[in-house]
Scaffold this motif. Structure first.
Motif, PDB file in Angstrom:
ATOM      1  N   GLY B  67      10.883  10.193  16.796  1.00  0.00           N
ATOM      2  CA  GLY B  67      11.729   9.176  15.482  1.00  0.00           C
ATOM      3  C   GLY B  67      11.452   9.251  14.166  1.00  0.00           C
ATOM      4  O   GLY B  67      10.336  10.066  14.388  1.00  0.00           O
ATOM      5  N   ILE B  68      11.968   8.543  13.569  1.00  0.00           N
ATOM      6  CA  ILE B  68      11.229   7.866  11.978  1.00  0.00           C
ATOM      7  C   ILE B  68      10.527   6.293  12.480  1.00  0.00           C
ATOM      8  O   ILE B  68      11.953   5.291  12.471  1.00  0.00           O
ATOM      9  N   ASP B  69       9.510   6.745  12.857  1.00  0.00           N
ATOM     10  CA  ASP B  69       9.245   5.072  12.581  1.00  0.00           C
ATOM     11  C   ASP B  69       9.529   4.019  13.827  1.00  0.00           C
ATOM     12  O   ASP B  69       9.699   3.220  13.472  1.00  0.00           O
ATOM     13  N   GLY B  70       9.593   5.129  14.645  1.00  0.00           N
ATOM     14  CA  GLY B  70       9.985   4.733  16.379  1.00  0.00           C
ATOM     15  C   GLY B  70      11.638   4.702  15.698  1.00  0.00           C
ATOM     16  O   GLY B  70      11.651   4.176  17.676  1.00  0.00           O
ATOM     17  N   SER B 310      16.982  22.561   3.678  1.00  0.00           N
ATOM     18  CA  SER B 310      17.688  21.548   4.967  1.00  0.00           C
ATOM     19  C   SER B 310      16.875  20.469   5.779  1.00  0.00           C
ATOM     20  O   SER B 310      16.216  19.936   5.670  1.00  0.00           O
ATOM     21  N   TYR B 311      15.996  21.691   6.172  1.00  0.00           N
ATOM     22  CA  TYR B 311      14.895  21.692   7.321  1.00  0.00           C
ATOM     23  C   TYR B 311      13.974  20.098   6.751  1.00  0.00           C
ATOM     24  O   TYR B 311      13.115  19.303   6.699  1.00  0.00           O
ATOM     25  N   ILE B 312      13.049  20.899   5.050  1.00  0.00           N
ATOM     26  CA  ILE B 312      12.219  20.175   4.165  1.00  0.00           C
ATOM     27  C   ILE B 312      12.929  18.771   4.077  1.00  0.00           C
ATOM     28  O   ILE B 312      12.293  18.118   4.243  1.00  0.00           O
ATOM     29  N   ALA B 313      13.638  19.123   3.806  1.00  0.00           N
ATOM     30  CA  ALA B 313      15.234  17.558   3.514  1.00  0.00           C
ATOM     31  C   ALA B 313      14.325  16.428   4.644  1.00  0.00           C
ATOM     32  O   ALA B 313      14.097  15.366   3.988  1.00  0.00           O
ATOM     33  N   MET B 314      14.829  17.013   5.683  1.00  0.00           N
ATOM     34  CA  MET B 314      14.483  16.194   6.683  1.00  0.00           C
ATOM     35  C   MET B 314      13.491  15.611   6.962  1.00  0.00           C
ATOM     36  O   MET B 314      12.946  13.842   6.955  1.00  0.00           O
ATOM     37  N   ASN B 315      12.579  16.530   6.665  1.00  0.00           N
ATOM     38  CA  ASN B 315      11.438  16.007   7.113  1.00  0.00           C
ATOM     39  C   ASN B 315      10.631  14.584   5.587  1.00  0.00           C
ATOM     40  O   ASN B 315       9.907  14.111   6.055  1.00  0.00           O
ATOM     41  N   LEU B 316      11.090  15.053   4.243  1.00  0.00           N
ATOM     42  CA  LEU B 316      10.564  14.475   3.005  1.00  0.00           C
ATOM     43  C   LEU B 316      11.713  13.469   3.046  1.00  0.00           C
ATOM     44  O   LEU B 316      10.838  11.597   3.292  1.00  0.00           O
ATOM     45  N   TYR B 317      12.811  13.149   3.678  1.00  0.00           N
ATOM     46  CA  TYR B 317      13.440  11.592   4.094  1.00  0.00           C
ATOM     47  C   TYR B 317      12.562  10.844   4.823  1.00  0.00           C
ATOM     48  O   TYR B 317      11.751   9.543   5.307  1.00  0.00           O
ATOM     49  N   LYS B 318      12.032  11.790   6.125  1.00  0.00           N
ATOM     50  CA  LYS B 318      11.248  10.963   7.006  1.00  0.00           C
ATOM     51  C   LYS B 318       9.876  10.442   6.914  1.00  0.00           C
ATOM     52  O   LYS B 318       9.513   8.888   6.982  1.00  0.00           O
ATOM     53  N   ALA B 324       7.757   3.834   2.769  1.00  0.00           N
ATOM     54  CA  ALA B 324       8.706   2.241   2.857  1.00  0.00           C
ATOM     55  C   ALA B 324       8.813   0.951   3.753  1.00  0.00           C
ATOM     56  O   ALA B 324       9.161  -0.133   3.717  1.00  0.00           O
ATOM     57  N   GLY B 325       8.704   1.999   5.267  1.00  0.00           N
ATOM     58  CA  GLY B 325       8.860   1.189   5.999  1.00  0.00           C
ATOM     59  C   GLY B 325      10.434   0.271   6.834  1.00  0.00           C
ATOM     60  O   GLY B 325      10.604  -0.026   6.944  1.00  0.00           O
ATOM     61  N   THR B 326      11.650   0.881   5.368  1.00  0.00           N
ATOM     62  CA  THR B 326      12.832   0.525   5.787  1.00  0.00           C
ATOM     63  C   THR B 326      13.342   1.937   4.946  1.00  0.00           C
ATOM     64  O   THR B 326      12.872   2.640   4.848  1.00  0.00           O
ATOM     65  N   THR B 327      14.649   1.849   6.224  1.00  0.00           N
ATOM     66  CA  THR B 327      15.923   3.058   4.675  1.00  0.00           C
ATOM     67  C   THR B 327      16.605   2.753   3.869  1.00  0.00           C
ATOM     68  O   THR B 327      17.341   2.838   3.121  1.00  0.00           O
ATOM     69  N   ASP B 328      15.757   1.330   3.203  1.00  0.00           N
ATOM     70  CA  ASP B 328      17.054   0.837   2.262  1.00  0.00           C
ATOM     71  C   ASP B 328      16.346   1.657   0.465  1.00  0.00           C
ATOM     72  O   ASP B 328      15.291   2.661   0.705  1.00  0.00           O
ATOM     73  N   HIS B 329      17.596   2.133  -0.125  1.00  0.00           N
ATOM     74  CA  HIS B 329      17.182   3.099  -1.245  1.00  0.00           C
ATOM     75  C   HIS B 329      15.814   2.890  -1.730  1.00  0.00           C
ATOM     76  O   HIS B 329      15.413   3.859  -2.563  1.00  0.00           O
ATOM     77  N   ASP B 330      16.034   1.436  -2.316  1.00  0.00           N
ATOM     78  CA  ASP B 330      15.422   1.068  -3.366  1.00  0.00           C
ATOM     79  C   ASP B 330      14.142   1.339  -3.468  1.00  0.00           C
ATOM     80  O   ASP B 330      13.129   1.751  -4.039  1.00  0.00           O
ATOM     81  N   ALA B 331      13.593   0.735  -1.942  1.00  0.00           N
ATOM     82  CA  ALA B 331      12.255   1.330  -1.428  1.00  0.00           C
ATOM     83  C   ALA B 331      12.056   2.420  -1.327  1.00  0.00           C
ATOM     84  O   ALA B 331      10.945   2.797  -2.045  1.00  0.00           O
ATOM     85  N   ILE B 332      12.686   3.940  -1.089  1.00  0.00           N
ATOM     86  CA  ILE B 332      13.180   4.867  -1.334  1.00  0.00           C
ATOM     87  C   ILE B 332      12.791   5.424  -2.197  1.00  0.00           C
ATOM     88  O   ILE B 332      11.013   6.449  -2.172  1.00  0.00           O
ATOM     89  N   ARG B 333      12.833   4.391  -3.475  1.00  0.00           N
ATOM     90  CA  ARG B 333      13.217   5.687  -4.569  1.00  0.00           C
ATOM     91  C   ARG B 333      11.286   5.088  -4.301  1.00  0.00           C
ATOM     92  O   ARG B 333      11.032   5.532  -5.796  1.00  0.00           O
TER      93      ARG B 333
END
Lengths: 290, 413
Positions: B67-70, B310-318, B324-333
């Motif tokens: 998974g992503i971060d467990g 799409s495949y690349i985007a999934m991995n970039l998001y991961k 970032a340690g979170t899915t929070d959008h500001d942290a991701i940015r």
């Protein structure tokens, strides 16, 4: 020579559009004109004909035979649909619109699920001819001949055959025809089947020139409805001259201003005709000769 | 992994979900929910079914690896039916009811512009994994598809050098076609060429008799085809049967709708396409990707550039969520703003640009041969999405949430 070349180019474009309008609207016009049913599944009968034609052609049948197979299969499907659905809705025109629309959605989505989002095409046969400096697809000239042949064939069928006499009798005075021993139910079934077969023929004829996708019928829908609305209920007095006039408008506007204006021209014509001649061309022509 | 369908039960479950998710602690611990809005039916389905499959493949691989971060990945998939209104409906639903962490959405530019205001309204995060006409400067969007400076600045000068300076453009008549045609026009002029014709075709048009004649009447050296959708694809067959033997250049064909597989040779012969991925690319990474893809989806007709994106985007998001340690959008940015979010994927190495939130690409020039096989006469490495940044879009500083074009660039600061 230059003049000749331009004249040929204009005639070719006119003929090309005319053929497309006539071939794509014939099935719709027969079903609407003879039975008063507005068949929103028209495009899907076209798609059915095209898919069967492409499959048959790839299975090794010669193209003309494959096209006829497509038309016959679409006709058979049409008769089945008539027996199961349309038959119960003859006196409920609005309900039959909804029902045929539902059939069209089911057919599009069903084909998508069963056969996938595309099907490999079969390629346009016959190559091209040179006129002056320009080249033209020979197959599209064949389509123009087919359109004229189709009109001739339907004329013979409806005005010079026993089927045609009985069909017209059934349409004009169903009770009287019934009293005279005509099986009107069977006539309706056959007429709907004929309309569906003509739609299938349209699909078969255009299958080699188009992308094969479940939604391909939709690209015929606007043109065929526009032609039938402008033409009115009678295919010979109405749809054929309507196709000629619309072809002139569309080919002319497309040549001068591009495809967008060709489409606009078609739709503006419909609006004007509905406003000025609510019965369409055939209603107007018949009204003045009476 | 669930596949949601619009049912009453689904709606109620969604509503319940929204209530529960009001407690923030829950959202952090459960699975990471990813909304997927792609056309699985309608005019565009041929090119976009594969995007859903690519996301499913990536999700499976991510979940198999922990998974992503467990946290496991859970997909919320809706069929947008090639219909812009469905995009708006479902975008509202995934953001409000399904409460997803990120959305992967959109094929046509019209659909993207239809849903983008909704993403902005709810401050969501959306990946647009499609090549497009460029210019979207919006904090809530991450674009992994190629843009005109990547596809046209490479393709058009190459074509002009190879075939001549007279160009005829045939484009779909909506925002994508209009803006792409503007790019072509500008690049042709910059390189000393001439536009001998330009025609815009309404979506859904399938008869090209007059258009073919218009092209033959000019002295065009090649035709730029920016046609979109299944109906317009009929052009190639009709042009070939009328013996228009001009070379064609495109940013959308082959790499998207695999016309070379669907049409009978040689109707697409001599077409040149700049794409960041197609399954014919013969590198170890690409072959490995194709193998894994076909292992999961044996009947996939074609693996196109959008599938790779799409495949690349999934991995970039991961990667961004884990960093970032979170899915929070500001942290991701703020992770994105570090400028080193890269991924070594099926198309080579790609990186996200912090200023525009677009992606760099290896651009392959694909040539369709007479038998519809593909060869690659040229490859451009690491082409950056530079135009927005150069023009003044800087999402690390401010967020205009607008789309810019060469004739309507960002206002000077």
């Amino acid at each position: 020579m230059d003049l000749l070349q331009n004249v040929f180019a204009m005639l070719y474009q006119f003929g090309d559009t005319f053929a497309f309008l006539v071939i794509s609207c014939a099935g719709l016009a027969v079903i609407f004109g003879m039975m008063g049913v507005i068949n929103l599944a028209h495009g899907e009968f076209i798609m059915c004909g095209a898919y069967v034609t492409a499959s048959a052609a790839r299975a090794g049948l010669p193209l003309p035979v494959a096209i006829l197979t497509g038309a016959l299969v679409a006709g058979a499907v049409g008769m089945l649909v008539e027996r199961m659905v349309i038959r119960h809705l003859y006196h409920r025109p609005l309900d039959s619109i909804i029902a045929t629309w539902g059939i069209s959605l089911i057919a599009t989505q069903g084909v998508l699920i069963v056969l996938g989002s595309t099907m490999q095409g079969i390629g346009t046969p016959l190559g091209s001819i040179e006129v002056g400096s320009r080249s033209y697809s020979l197959y599209r000239l064949v389509l123009m001949v087919c359109a004229l042949g189709l009109l001739g064939g339907l004329y013979l069928l409806f005005y010079h055959s026993r089927f045609g006499v009985i069909a017209r009798a059934t349409i004009q005075k169903p009770h009287m025809a019934h009293a005279l021993g005509v099986n009107t139910g069977r006539m309706y079934g056959l007429t709907f089947g004929l309309g569906a077969a003509l739609a299938g023929l349209a699909g078969g004829l255009y299958a080699p020139t188009m992308t094969m996708v479940p939604t391909m019928g939709a690209t015929f829908i606007v043109e065929s409805f526009v032609t039938v609305v402008v033409g009115g209920a009678d295919i010979f007095v109405g749809a054929a001259p309507a196709a000629a006039i619309l072809a002139l408008i569309k080919a002319g506007l497309t040549a001068w201003y591009g495809q967008l204006f060709g489409q606009i021209g078609l739709l503006v014509t419909v609006i004007l005709v509905i406003r000025i001649l609510p019965g369409g061309l055939s209603g107007w022509l018949k009204g003045t000769t009476r | 992994m669930t596949r949601n369908r619009p049912t009453l039960a689904g709606l109620m479950a969604g509503a319940a979900m929204a209530l529960v998710a009001a407690a923030p602690a829950f959202a952090q611990d459960g699975p990471i929910r990813i909304g997927v809005l792609e056309d699985q039916s309608g005019d565009f389905a041929a090119a976009t079914m594969v995007k859903v499959h690519a996301i499913e493949l990536a999700a499976k691989e991510i979940n198999d690896a922990g998974g992503i971060d467990g946290r496991p990945v859970e997909l919320v998939i809706y069929d947008t039916q090639s219909d812009n209104r469905r995009y708006q409906e479902f975008m509202r639903r995934v953001l409000q009811a399904d409460n997803v962490d990120v959305v992967f959405a959109g094929f046509s530019s019209a659909s993207r512009e239809a849903y983008r205001p909704i993403v902005n309204q709810f401050d969501g995060l959306a990946f647009y994994n499609n090549q497009y006409e460029g210019g979207v400067c919006d904090n809530n969007m991450i674009v992994t598809g190629a843009v005109p400076e990547q596809q046209f600045s490479t393709l058009i000068p190459w074509m002009m050098e190879e075939y001549g300076p007279n160009v005829y453009t045939l484009a779909a008549d909506y925002n994508f076609g209009q803006i792409s045609a503007e790019w072509v026009r500008q690049i042709v002029e910059e390189n000393g060429g001439t536009m001998v014709g330009e025609e815009f075709i309404p979506l859904g048009v399938s008869q090209f008799g007059q258009t073919i004649q218009n092209i033959q009447a000019t002295e065009a050296d090649f035709v730029v085809t920016l046609l979109v959708g299944a109906a317009q694809a009929s052009y190639y067959e009709q042009a070939a049967s009328a013996n228009v033997s001009l070379p064609m250049a495109s940013s959308v064909n082959v790499g998207q709708g695999y016309e070379h597989k669907r049409f009978t040779p040689p109707s697409l012969a001599n077409m040149y396409v700049t794409t960041n991925y197609i399954e014919e690319i013969d590198t170890p990474a690409s072959n490995d990707f194709v193998e894994r893809f076909r292992a999961m989806f044996p009947d996939e007709p074609y693996i196109n550039q959008e599938a790779a994106n799409s495949y690349i985007a999934m991995n970039l998001y991961k990667q961004m969520v884990e960093r970032a340690g979170t899915t929070d959008h500001d942290a991701i940015r703020s992770v994105l703003a570090e400028g080193d979010v890269c991924f070594e994927g099926p198309s080579g190495n790609v990186c996200l640009d912090p200023k525009s939130q677009h992606m760099s690409h290896t651009i392959y020039l694909a040539k369709v041969n007479d038998d519809h096989s593909i060869s690659f006469p040229k490859v451009w490495d690491d082409i950056k999405p530079y135009w927005l940044g150069d023009a003044g879009c800087d999402l690390t500083q401010n967020d205009p949430s607008a789309q810019y074009t060469p004739s309507a660039p960002p206002p000077a600061q």
